[in-house]
Scaffold this motif. Structure first.
Motif, PDB file in Angstrom:
ATOM      1  N   TYR A   1       0.819  -1.219   0.000  1.00  0.00           N
ATOM      2  CA  TYR A   1       0.000   0.000   0.000  1.00  0.00           C
ATOM      3  C   TYR A   1       0.849   1.263   0.000  1.00  0.00           C
ATOM      4  O   TYR A   1       0.414   2.295  -0.506  1.00  0.00           O
ATOM      5  CB  TYR A   1      -1.012  -0.035   1.146  1.00  0.00           C
ATOM      6  CG  TYR A   1      -1.981  -1.164   0.931  1.00  0.00           C
ATOM      7  CD1 TYR A   1      -2.982  -1.062  -0.025  1.00  0.00           C
ATOM      8  CD2 TYR A   1      -1.855  -2.358   1.626  1.00  0.00           C
ATOM      9  CE1 TYR A   1      -3.853  -2.104  -0.273  1.00  0.00           C
ATOM     10  CE2 TYR A   1      -2.730  -3.412   1.397  1.00  0.00           C
ATOM     11  CZ  TYR A   1      -3.722  -3.280   0.439  1.00  0.00           C
ATOM     12  OH  TYR A   1      -4.572  -4.318   0.193  1.00  0.00           O
ATOM     13  N   GLU A   2       2.044   1.189   0.539  1.00  0.00           N
ATOM     14  CA  GLU A   2       2.953   2.326   0.414  1.00  0.00           C
ATOM     15  C   GLU A   2       3.371   2.502  -1.045  1.00  0.00           C
ATOM     16  O   GLU A   2       3.471   3.628  -1.526  1.00  0.00           O
ATOM     17  CB  GLU A   2       4.181   2.140   1.299  1.00  0.00           C
ATOM     18  CG  GLU A   2       3.874   2.304   2.775  1.00  0.00           C
ATOM     19  CD  GLU A   2       5.067   1.996   3.648  1.00  0.00           C
ATOM     20  OE1 GLU A   2       6.150   1.645   3.126  1.00  0.00           O
ATOM     21  OE2 GLU A   2       4.913   2.087   4.880  1.00  0.00           O
ATOM     22  N   ARG A   3       3.595   1.397  -1.748  1.00  0.00           N
ATOM     23  CA  ARG A   3       3.920   1.492  -3.183  1.00  0.00           C
ATOM     24  C   ARG A   3       2.764   2.119  -3.949  1.00  0.00           C
ATOM     25  O   ARG A   3       2.977   2.965  -4.824  1.00  0.00           O
ATOM     26  CB  ARG A   3       4.222   0.103  -3.765  1.00  0.00           C
ATOM     27  CG  ARG A   3       5.584  -0.417  -3.414  1.00  0.00           C
ATOM     28  CD  ARG A   3       5.987  -1.619  -4.268  1.00  0.00           C
ATOM     29  NE  ARG A   3       4.981  -2.622  -4.421  1.00  0.00           N
ATOM     30  CZ  ARG A   3       4.897  -3.748  -3.715  1.00  0.00           C
ATOM     31  NH1 ARG A   3       5.783  -4.008  -2.778  1.00  0.00           N
ATOM     32  NH2 ARG A   3       3.938  -4.627  -3.946  1.00  0.00           N
ATOM     33  N   ARG A   4       1.547   1.726  -3.631  1.00  0.00           N
ATOM     34  CA  ARG A   4       0.377   2.283  -4.333  1.00  0.00           C
ATOM     35  C   ARG A   4       0.209   3.767  -4.028  1.00  0.00           C
ATOM     36  O   ARG A   4      -0.112   4.551  -4.922  1.00  0.00           O
ATOM     37  CB  ARG A   4      -0.867   1.491  -3.973  1.00  0.00           C
ATOM     38  CG  ARG A   4      -0.800   0.117  -4.593  1.00  0.00           C
ATOM     39  CD  ARG A   4      -2.048  -0.660  -4.455  1.00  0.00           C
ATOM     40  NE  ARG A   4      -1.868  -1.905  -5.193  1.00  0.00           N
ATOM     41  CZ  ARG A   4      -2.553  -2.986  -4.972  1.00  0.00           C
ATOM     42  NH1 ARG A   4      -3.501  -2.999  -4.061  1.00  0.00           N
ATOM     43  NH2 ARG A   4      -2.329  -4.073  -5.674  1.00  0.00           N
TER      44      ARG A   4
ATOM     45  N   ILE B   1       2.349  15.327   6.427  1.00  0.00           N
ATOM     46  CA  ILE B   1       2.775  13.932   6.488  1.00  0.00           C
ATOM     47  C   ILE B   1       1.602  13.055   6.072  1.00  0.00           C
ATOM     48  O   ILE B   1       0.472  13.279   6.507  1.00  0.00           O
ATOM     49  CB  ILE B   1       3.235  13.574   7.916  1.00  0.00           C
ATOM     50  CG1 ILE B   1       4.495  14.365   8.255  1.00  0.00           C
ATOM     51  CG2 ILE B   1       3.446  12.069   8.068  1.00  0.00           C
ATOM     52  CD1 ILE B   1       4.891  14.314   9.705  1.00  0.00           C
ATOM     53  N   VAL B   2       1.876  12.073   5.238  1.00  0.00           N
ATOM     54  CA  VAL B   2       0.858  11.139   4.767  1.00  0.00           C
ATOM     55  C   VAL B   2       1.304   9.735   5.150  1.00  0.00           C
ATOM     56  O   VAL B   2       2.423   9.322   4.833  1.00  0.00           O
ATOM     57  CB  VAL B   2       0.664  11.244   3.234  1.00  0.00           C
ATOM     58  CG1 VAL B   2      -0.355  10.230   2.748  1.00  0.00           C
ATOM     59  CG2 VAL B   2       0.253  12.655   2.838  1.00  0.00           C
ATOM     60  N   GLU B   3       0.415   9.012   5.831  1.00  0.00           N
ATOM     61  CA  GLU B   3       0.707   7.659   6.311  1.00  0.00           C
ATOM     62  C   GLU B   3      -0.260   6.652   5.711  1.00  0.00           C
ATOM     63  O   GLU B   3      -1.463   6.910   5.625  1.00  0.00           O
ATOM     64  CB  GLU B   3       0.583   7.603   7.837  1.00  0.00           C
ATOM     65  CG  GLU B   3       1.600   8.442   8.578  1.00  0.00           C
ATOM     66  CD  GLU B   3       2.973   7.804   8.589  1.00  0.00           C
ATOM     67  OE1 GLU B   3       3.069   6.572   8.689  1.00  0.00           O
ATOM     68  OE2 GLU B   3       3.957   8.552   8.490  1.00  0.00           O
TER      69      GLU B   3
ATOM     70  N   ASN C   1      -5.347   1.113   4.532  1.00  0.00           N
ATOM     71  CA  ASN C   1      -4.970   0.434   3.293  1.00  0.00           C
ATOM     72  C   ASN C   1      -6.152   0.248   2.348  1.00  0.00           C
ATOM     73  O   ASN C   1      -6.008   0.415   1.128  1.00  0.00           O
ATOM     74  CB  ASN C   1      -4.351  -0.925   3.606  1.00  0.00           C
ATOM     75  CG  ASN C   1      -2.985  -0.805   4.240  1.00  0.00           C
ATOM     76  OD1 ASN C   1      -2.364   0.250   4.218  1.00  0.00           O
ATOM     77  ND2 ASN C   1      -2.517  -1.886   4.820  1.00  0.00           N
ATOM     78  N   GLN C   2      -7.304  -0.087   2.876  1.00  0.00           N
ATOM     79  CA  GLN C   2      -8.472  -0.341   2.026  1.00  0.00           C
ATOM     80  C   GLN C   2      -8.927   0.928   1.301  1.00  0.00           C
ATOM     81  O   GLN C   2      -9.415   0.860   0.177  1.00  0.00           O
ATOM     82  CB  GLN C   2      -9.613  -0.953   2.831  1.00  0.00           C
ATOM     83  CG  GLN C   2      -9.297  -2.360   3.315  1.00  0.00           C
ATOM     84  CD  GLN C   2      -8.821  -3.269   2.191  1.00  0.00           C
ATOM     85  OE1 GLN C   2      -9.423  -3.355   1.131  1.00  0.00           O
ATOM     86  NE2 GLN C   2      -7.704  -3.945   2.417  1.00  0.00           N
ATOM     87  N   GLN C   3      -8.769   2.071   1.924  1.00  0.00           N
ATOM     88  CA  GLN C   3      -9.115   3.322   1.248  1.00  0.00           C
ATOM     89  C   GLN C   3      -8.117   3.605   0.119  1.00  0.00           C
ATOM     90  O   GLN C   3      -8.516   4.042  -0.967  1.00  0.00           O
ATOM     91  CB  GLN C   3      -9.142   4.481   2.237  1.00  0.00           C
ATOM     92  CG  GLN C   3      -9.640   5.775   1.629  1.00  0.00           C
ATOM     93  CD  GLN C   3      -9.730   6.907   2.627  1.00  0.00           C
ATOM     94  OE1 GLN C   3      -9.223   6.815   3.745  1.00  0.00           O
ATOM     95  NE2 GLN C   3     -10.379   7.986   2.239  1.00  0.00           N
ATOM     96  N   ILE C   4      -6.855   3.349   0.361  1.00  0.00           N
ATOM     97  CA  ILE C   4      -5.846   3.527  -0.684  1.00  0.00           C
ATOM     98  C   ILE C   4      -6.152   2.603  -1.858  1.00  0.00           C
ATOM     99  O   ILE C   4      -6.057   3.000  -3.016  1.00  0.00           O
ATOM    100  CB  ILE C   4      -4.431   3.260  -0.124  1.00  0.00           C
ATOM    101  CG1 ILE C   4      -4.074   4.304   0.938  1.00  0.00           C
ATOM    102  CG2 ILE C   4      -3.392   3.234  -1.244  1.00  0.00           C
ATOM    103  CD1 ILE C   4      -2.860   3.947   1.774  1.00  0.00           C
TER     104      ILE C   4
ATOM    105  N   VAL D   1      -8.422   9.714  -1.425  1.00  0.00           N
ATOM    106  CA  VAL D   1      -7.135   9.958  -0.784  1.00  0.00           C
ATOM    107  C   VAL D   1      -6.487  11.196  -1.393  1.00  0.00           C
ATOM    108  O   VAL D   1      -6.052  12.107  -0.683  1.00  0.00           O
ATOM    109  CB  VAL D   1      -6.218   8.717  -0.918  1.00  0.00           C
ATOM    110  CG1 VAL D   1      -4.816   9.025  -0.420  1.00  0.00           C
ATOM    111  CG2 VAL D   1      -6.815   7.524  -0.177  1.00  0.00           C
ATOM    112  N   VAL D   2      -6.450  11.253  -2.699  1.00  0.00           N
ATOM    113  CA  VAL D   2      -5.869  12.399  -3.404  1.00  0.00           C
ATOM    114  C   VAL D   2      -6.613  13.679  -3.039  1.00  0.00           C
ATOM    115  O   VAL D   2      -5.994  14.716  -2.762  1.00  0.00           O
ATOM    116  CB  VAL D   2      -5.882  12.155  -4.929  1.00  0.00           C
ATOM    117  CG1 VAL D   2      -5.586  13.431  -5.695  1.00  0.00           C
ATOM    118  CG2 VAL D   2      -4.896  11.063  -5.301  1.00  0.00           C
ATOM    119  N   ALA D   3      -7.937  13.635  -3.004  1.00  0.00           N
ATOM    120  CA  ALA D   3      -8.734  14.826  -2.691  1.00  0.00           C
ATOM    121  C   ALA D   3      -8.418  15.344  -1.284  1.00  0.00           C
ATOM    122  O   ALA D   3      -8.280  16.556  -1.076  1.00  0.00           O
ATOM    123  CB  ALA D   3     -10.217  14.518  -2.836  1.00  0.00           C
TER     124      ALA D   3
END
Length: 116
Positions: free
Chosen positions: A19-22, A58-60, A91-94, A101-103
């Motif tokens: 999910y960090e890669r995504r 910061i984005v986690e 993770n599920q939201q990503i 997430v972008v918004a």
């Protein structure tokens, strides 16, 4: 500890979790309104997943181990005291709603510009 932390951040950059890669695919190369993000960045005694220094944002990416985590809460409090804003995304939201997430990230960045 500083050298150990820097080495650990380097290891995490070379072997990111799924999910960090995504999330990195969304943030890298100034893809979001030319925002410059770095990944696995050290601040104090912590390593943050992604950071935009200009906006102190910061984005986690959070897996199930982060749910109701007292250590994450203490970490977020410390980071906030240092002047950072922390956004956490499950993770599920990503995975299922990357446009949300972008918004949220863009709204947070825009809010910082409005206060400058």
């Amino acid at each position: 500890m500083d050298e150990w932390l820097r080495q650990r951040a380097k290891e995490l950059r070379h072997k990111p979790v799924l999910y960090e890669r995504r999330l990195w695919k969304l943030l890298r190369d100034r893809r979001l309104q030319n925002l410059k993000f770095r990944r696995q960045f050290t601040i104090g005694r912590y390593i943050v997943d992604f950071i935009c220094l200009r906006h102190r944002l910061i984005v986690e990416a959070d897996g199930p181990q982060h749910e109701d985590s007292a250590s994450d809460l203490a970490r977020d409090v410390w980071l906030t005291e240092q002047g950072f804003r922390v956004l956490r995304f499950p993770n599920q939201q990503i995975e299922n709603r990357p446009q949300e997430v972008v918004a949220v990230i863009l709204t947070a960045a825009d809010a910082k510009l409005a206060t400058d």
